[in-house]
Design an enzyme around this catalytic site. Structure first.
Site, PDB file in Angstrom:
ATOM      1  N   LYS A 251       1.325  -9.293   1.348  1.00  0.00           N
ATOM      2  CA  LYS A 251      -0.059  -9.274   0.889  1.00  0.00           C
ATOM      3  C   LYS A 251      -0.411  -7.924   0.266  1.00  0.00           C
ATOM      4  O   LYS A 251       0.133  -6.889   0.660  1.00  0.00           O
ATOM      5  CB  LYS A 251      -1.024  -9.574   2.040  1.00  0.00           C
ATOM      6  CG  LYS A 251      -1.036  -8.527   3.143  1.00  0.00           C
ATOM      7  CD  LYS A 251      -2.062  -8.820   4.224  1.00  0.00           C
ATOM      8  CE  LYS A 251      -3.413  -8.193   3.959  1.00  0.00           C
ATOM      9  NZ  LYS A 251      -3.431  -6.712   3.999  1.00  0.00           N
TER      10      LYS A 251
ATOM     11  N   ASP B  16      -2.760  -4.812   0.115  1.00  0.00           N
ATOM     12  CA  ASP B  16      -3.723  -4.203   1.005  1.00  0.00           C
ATOM     13  C   ASP B  16      -5.108  -4.638   0.528  1.00  0.00           C
ATOM     14  O   ASP B  16      -5.328  -4.842  -0.678  1.00  0.00           O
ATOM     15  CB  ASP B  16      -3.595  -2.678   0.958  1.00  0.00           C
ATOM     16  CG  ASP B  16      -4.436  -2.014   2.032  1.00  0.00           C
ATOM     17  OD1 ASP B  16      -4.550  -2.585   3.133  1.00  0.00           O
ATOM     18  OD2 ASP B  16      -4.987  -0.931   1.773  1.00  0.00           O
TER      19      ASP B  16
ATOM     20  N   HIS C 170      -9.293 -11.584   5.519  1.00  0.00           N
ATOM     21  CA  HIS C 170      -9.289 -10.203   6.005  1.00  0.00           C
ATOM     22  C   HIS C 170     -10.676  -9.827   6.540  1.00  0.00           C
ATOM     23  O   HIS C 170     -11.679 -10.156   5.924  1.00  0.00           O
ATOM     24  CB  HIS C 170      -8.881  -9.232   4.886  1.00  0.00           C
ATOM     25  CG  HIS C 170      -8.625  -7.847   5.397  1.00  0.00           C
ATOM     26  ND1 HIS C 170      -9.643  -6.966   5.694  1.00  0.00           N
ATOM     27  CD2 HIS C 170      -7.480  -7.211   5.697  1.00  0.00           C
ATOM     28  CE1 HIS C 170      -9.119  -5.844   6.156  1.00  0.00           C
ATOM     29  NE2 HIS C 170      -7.814  -5.962   6.168  1.00  0.00           N
TER      30      HIS C 170
ATOM     31  N   LYS D  20       0.854  -1.172   0.000  1.00  0.00           N
ATOM     32  CA  LYS D  20       0.000   0.000   0.000  1.00  0.00           C
ATOM     33  C   LYS D  20       0.888   1.218   0.000  1.00  0.00           C
ATOM     34  O   LYS D  20       2.099   1.057   0.113  1.00  0.00           O
ATOM     35  CB  LYS D  20      -0.969  -0.026   1.189  1.00  0.00           C
ATOM     36  CG  LYS D  20      -0.353  -0.312   2.559  1.00  0.00           C
ATOM     37  CD  LYS D  20      -1.467  -0.452   3.589  1.00  0.00           C
ATOM     38  CE  LYS D  20      -0.919  -0.778   4.974  1.00  0.00           C
ATOM     39  NZ  LYS D  20      -1.941  -0.947   5.988  1.00  0.00           N
TER      40      LYS D  20
END
Lengths: 384, 384
Positions: free
Chosen positions: A174, A176, A265, A149
């Site tokens: 990962k 975002d 998530h 990110k």
């Protein structure tokens, strides 16, 4: 009045699964609530109008135990249901668990005990803790995860970050969860570039860092994106089941063509755990449901960061990811949401080694050289 | 520290959509919360580490207005976002709306203003109020809906009930949301028999009663079941997006091969509205999101029944289903959950004619003859 049902023999096996509900009320009210759950979650019909003995005995939920809650506040009822009423589908299992009563306050789902038959209908996590350790070749410490990110960076810029994270020794990188398929960083280009950057770094370090793009998408898009991810060399995927539905996560985990680790998530799901008296227990959502739906790791905001979970709630998540649950593999708790180098001692002490630590902005604060920052973090957790 | 982002020009159009958040806090805290939302829902990254002006100006959320809430309690912030960050996907739109901040207490999403561009990416309800009135040929009164239950009845028994409801003049007959594909009443047999029973009754009465099976299911099962439903003569479908994900409802509504009215059931979604200070406003969930996701009618538990919604919350739902929302059709509020003949005066007074009244057990209490019971209800609401 009109009574319904006369036919006997519903072909029920007698096997049942059970759900523990916390009821925030005085004893007479809590007893009424437990009795109401047995009806509301099954027939949803006035009891006295049901003539059929098979339905009354076979379909109604049944209170197995009722007692004061361990916390001293309120009561706890274990209600069992015939396994057949789930139709062996996740959607209907969730409905029986908490469908209508989600709309009645002061009921909280604490845990589910599936039993072997019902659990056997679910494959669960493909990798779990052991599998993820094998893939990353990390055996004796917590795993480290970093997030790509901010949104708005181009695919090339994100790939540059990914390469640095991987060179620095991060285990899982990962996307975002807000990186979707926006025009300024299209999914396919991003995945291709980031996977390449991580592969190049792995060649240099001899490491096995995995890149996990976010595949949360409309329709079957999450499957299509995961197939692309696999083809481009991604090492796993991230999905937000609060946005796609829980079943999308299960399908992702179950798909043999994809066959990648799945990180869960919690976007859009906070309301399930906001109220201490209603909704789902933290362990239920991030532990039991996560495992039932095939997640290999469950991301949640740790205590001490910029969100509001308590130590006790985080403890419950840790326990629920690791306790026996039929054949469903143990998975990693993945605390994040404001971890810093300063909080590392406390985090290591609290979570131990069986966790994935997710660090976002914290990694950028340590100095100008992101690779070095990652190495400092790795050193810090390796010494523990 | 490591700063990120340098590339300028994200290709943003300048078009924005806006979200109204209720913030339950004192003024300084609420102002901080509003500023935090702008970051948390977009870049989710420390502001001071972002060098890119394009990201700061284009991607960050922007506080458009901030004021004391109309209720006198707390504050209200309107935050706008670039339409491009949604990637024009429902999942990512929901994420921007309430992804991470769902995990931060005391934030409630009050409403969304999509603007024409973003709204234009969504087809919305296929039928809406007018369309459902045309299908059922009911113009001048509330529509009546009855539910097939209890779970445990055979397909034949449920079909018998369906036939009686239809003979009695009920307009919409829906499966209880707990009827899935259980062995004691398999989906396909149930739909075939119930659709037939309703068609036979329609021939006798000259009416246009619609049968709406519950198609909530795992995977793409909801689409497959809807296709079967259509083929067997069903007049609509019911789905619980809390179980399948919101996007499943949109796909169902958008599918031209299916082309049936969609009723939205709130199972598993109570936690979004349980807390008055967190989650989603009632009008947001049952009005705006329902319409965005293509529902033609939104079922919710009315005040005065066995659930806990207040008159004010129900009023908000009614308004939100009927107010202008770009090109998205107005839909029916479908109050249920404990309606009785005794409450009919009050219900008619409160909801007026632009509603679907959903009556379950109440229809069975009136007398031995279910057909007669339905006729009494129809007479009651027709006189209004």
């Amino acid at each position: 009045v009109t009574r319904v049902g006369g036919a006997e023999g519903l072909g029920l096996s007698g096997e049942r699964f059970s759900v523990t509900y916390a009821l925030a009320a005085d004893e007479p009210t809590a007893r009424e609530m437990a009795a109401d759950i047995c009806i509301e979650q099954t027939v949803e019909f006035p009891q006295d109008l049901i003539a059929s003995r098979s339905i009354r005995e076979g379909i109604f939920g049944r209170i197995e135990t009722f007692r004061a809650a361990g916390s001293g506040e309120g009561f706890e009822a274990v209600v069992s249901y015939a396994v057949e009423i789930t139709g062996y589908e996740l959607t209907q299992l969730l409905n029986v668990l908490f469908g209508n009563i989600s709309i009645k306050p002061h009921i909280r789902v604490q845990r589910i005990d599936l039993g072997a038959t019902l659990a056997g209908k679910f494959r669960g996590p493909r990798f779990g803790r052991q599998g993820l350790r094998a893939l990353t070749a990390v055996q004796d410490r917590v795993l480290l995860c970093a997030a790509l990110k901010p949104m708005g960076l181009s695919a090339a810029e994100l790939a540059d970050l990914a390469g640095k994270f991987a060179l620095g020794g991060i285990d899982l990188i990962k996307d975002d969860h807000g990186l979707a398929d926006q025009a300024f960083s299209p999914f396919e280009e991003r995945v291709k570039r980031c996977a390449e950057a991580v592969a190049r770094a792995n060649e240099r370090t001899g490491g096995r860092c995995l890149y996990l793009p976010n595949v949360t998408a409309d329709g079957d898009g999450f499957l299509h994106r995961a197939v692309i991810a696999r083809a481009e060399g991604a090492g796993g995927v991230v999905i937000s089941p609060g946005l796609t539905g829980f079943d999308a996560m299960r399908r992702l985990a179950d798909d043999d063509e994809i066959g990648l680790p799945v990180l869960y998530h919690p976007a859009f799901q906070g309301s399930f755990v906001t109220s201490p008296r209603s909704g789902l227990a933290h362990g239920m959502l991030f532990g039991q449901l996560a495992r039932l739906c095939g997640a290999d790791g469950a991301i949640f905001p740790s205590y001490g960061g910029r969100f509001s979970f308590t130590r006790e709630q985080c403890r419950e998540i840790v326990e629920s990811t690791g306790e026996p649950m039929e054949h469903l593999k143990r998975i990693f708790p993945c605390p994040g949401g404001g971890m810093t180098m300063e909080s590392m001692d406390d985090m290591l002490d609290f979570y131990g080694r069986e966790a994935v630590f997710l660090m976002g902005g914290g990694l950028f604060r340590l100095g100008k050289d992101l690779v070095k920052n990652c190495r400092s973090l790795l050193e810090r957790v390796s010494g523990a």
